[in-house]
Design an enzyme around this catalytic site. Structure first.
Site, PDB file in Angstrom:
ATOM      1  N   ASP A  27       0.869  -1.178   0.000  1.00  0.00           N
ATOM      2  CA  ASP A  27       0.000   0.000   0.000  1.00  0.00           C
ATOM      3  C   ASP A  27       0.906   1.229   0.000  1.00  0.00           C
ATOM      4  O   ASP A  27       1.384   1.648   1.047  1.00  0.00           O
ATOM      5  CB  ASP A  27      -0.914  -0.028   1.225  1.00  0.00           C
ATOM      6  CG  ASP A  27      -1.825   1.187   1.293  1.00  0.00           C
ATOM      7  OD1 ASP A  27      -2.289   1.647   0.236  1.00  0.00           O
ATOM      8  OD2 ASP A  27      -2.073   1.674   2.412  1.00  0.00           O
ATOM      9  N   GLU A  57      -1.653  -1.549  -4.532  1.00  0.00           N
ATOM     10  CA  GLU A  57      -2.872  -0.759  -4.689  1.00  0.00           C
ATOM     11  C   GLU A  57      -2.636   0.354  -5.692  1.00  0.00           C
ATOM     12  O   GLU A  57      -1.605   1.034  -5.652  1.00  0.00           O
ATOM     13  CB  GLU A  57      -3.310  -0.166  -3.349  1.00  0.00           C
ATOM     14  CG  GLU A  57      -4.627   0.584  -3.454  1.00  0.00           C
ATOM     15  CD  GLU A  57      -5.165   1.031  -2.114  1.00  0.00           C
ATOM     16  OE1 GLU A  57      -5.861   2.059  -2.094  1.00  0.00           O
ATOM     17  OE2 GLU A  57      -4.902   0.363  -1.095  1.00  0.00           O
ATOM     18  N   ASP A 109      -1.669   1.119   7.910  1.00  0.00           N
ATOM     19  CA  ASP A 109      -1.082   0.949   6.578  1.00  0.00           C
ATOM     20  C   ASP A 109      -0.761  -0.520   6.316  1.00  0.00           C
ATOM     21  O   ASP A 109      -0.926  -1.015   5.195  1.00  0.00           O
ATOM     22  CB  ASP A 109       0.170   1.815   6.432  1.00  0.00           C
ATOM     23  CG  ASP A 109      -0.156   3.287   6.582  1.00  0.00           C
ATOM     24  OD1 ASP A 109      -0.874   3.815   5.720  1.00  0.00           O
ATOM     25  OD2 ASP A 109       0.290   3.902   7.571  1.00  0.00           O
TER      26      ASP A 109
END
Length: 171
Positions: free
Chosen positions: A7, A67, A139
């Site tokens: 991410d 992502e 996260d």
């Protein structure tokens, strides 16, 4: 199959490593790679790149998933996030690891069942799908969701390939 979900973020890039055996998912490790806000952009990008490289070397994933960037209201922030994504995509690619990309809505739908789920719902489902996980932060939870999404997607692709072969389809 060992998977790493990433991410990207300029301050904190989340990472999560899971193992997928059939439909069973097992957490391996998770955390964040951080950059020093006082440094220039190039130095921060190097910090993130080297941190992701270290995680890949340590956990030796078979595949990676990242992502995709959503567009922020601030164009400067969007451009910086795009640069972070570039170094995050490059690290597994240089290691010879295939990299998949998923939109935030695809990840949410895969993990929660709804494309507009909020962070609390995603983090809850990560803990449901990986009951033994100790998530190190938000996260890292997002990165684990990316890895879970890829595990589900990869399993579907393998099932479809087996069915196609069984039906005498292309090899």
């Amino acid at each position: 199959m060992r998977l790493i979900g990433l991410d990207p973020g300029l301050q904190r890039t989340g990472w999560g490593v899971i193992e997928a055996v059939g439909s069973r998912l097992t957490p391996v490790a998770n955390g964040t790679v951080t950059s020093d806000a006082g440094d220039d952009l190039a130095t921060r990008l190097r910090q993130i790149f080297e941190g992701v490289q270290e995680i890949i070397a340590r956990y030796a994933p078979d595949a990676a998933a990242v992502e995709e960037t959503f567009v922020n209201k601030n164009p400067t922030s969007t451009l910086k996030l795009g640069q972070v994504r570039g170094v995050v995509l490059l690290a597994p690619a240089l290691a010879g690891i295939p990299v998949a990309e998923y939109t935030p809505n695809h990840i949410k739908k895969s993990v929660v069942g709804a494309g507009h789920a909020d962070k609390a719902q995603i983090h809850h489902m990560v803990k449901v799908l990986l009951p033994t996980v100790t998530v190190t932060g938000p996260d890292a939870a997002d990165a684990l969701a990316v890895a879970i999404c890829h595990a589900h997607h990869a399993q579907s692709e393998r099932s479809l390939a087996r069915a196609t072969l069984a039906a005498g389809g292309p090899r």
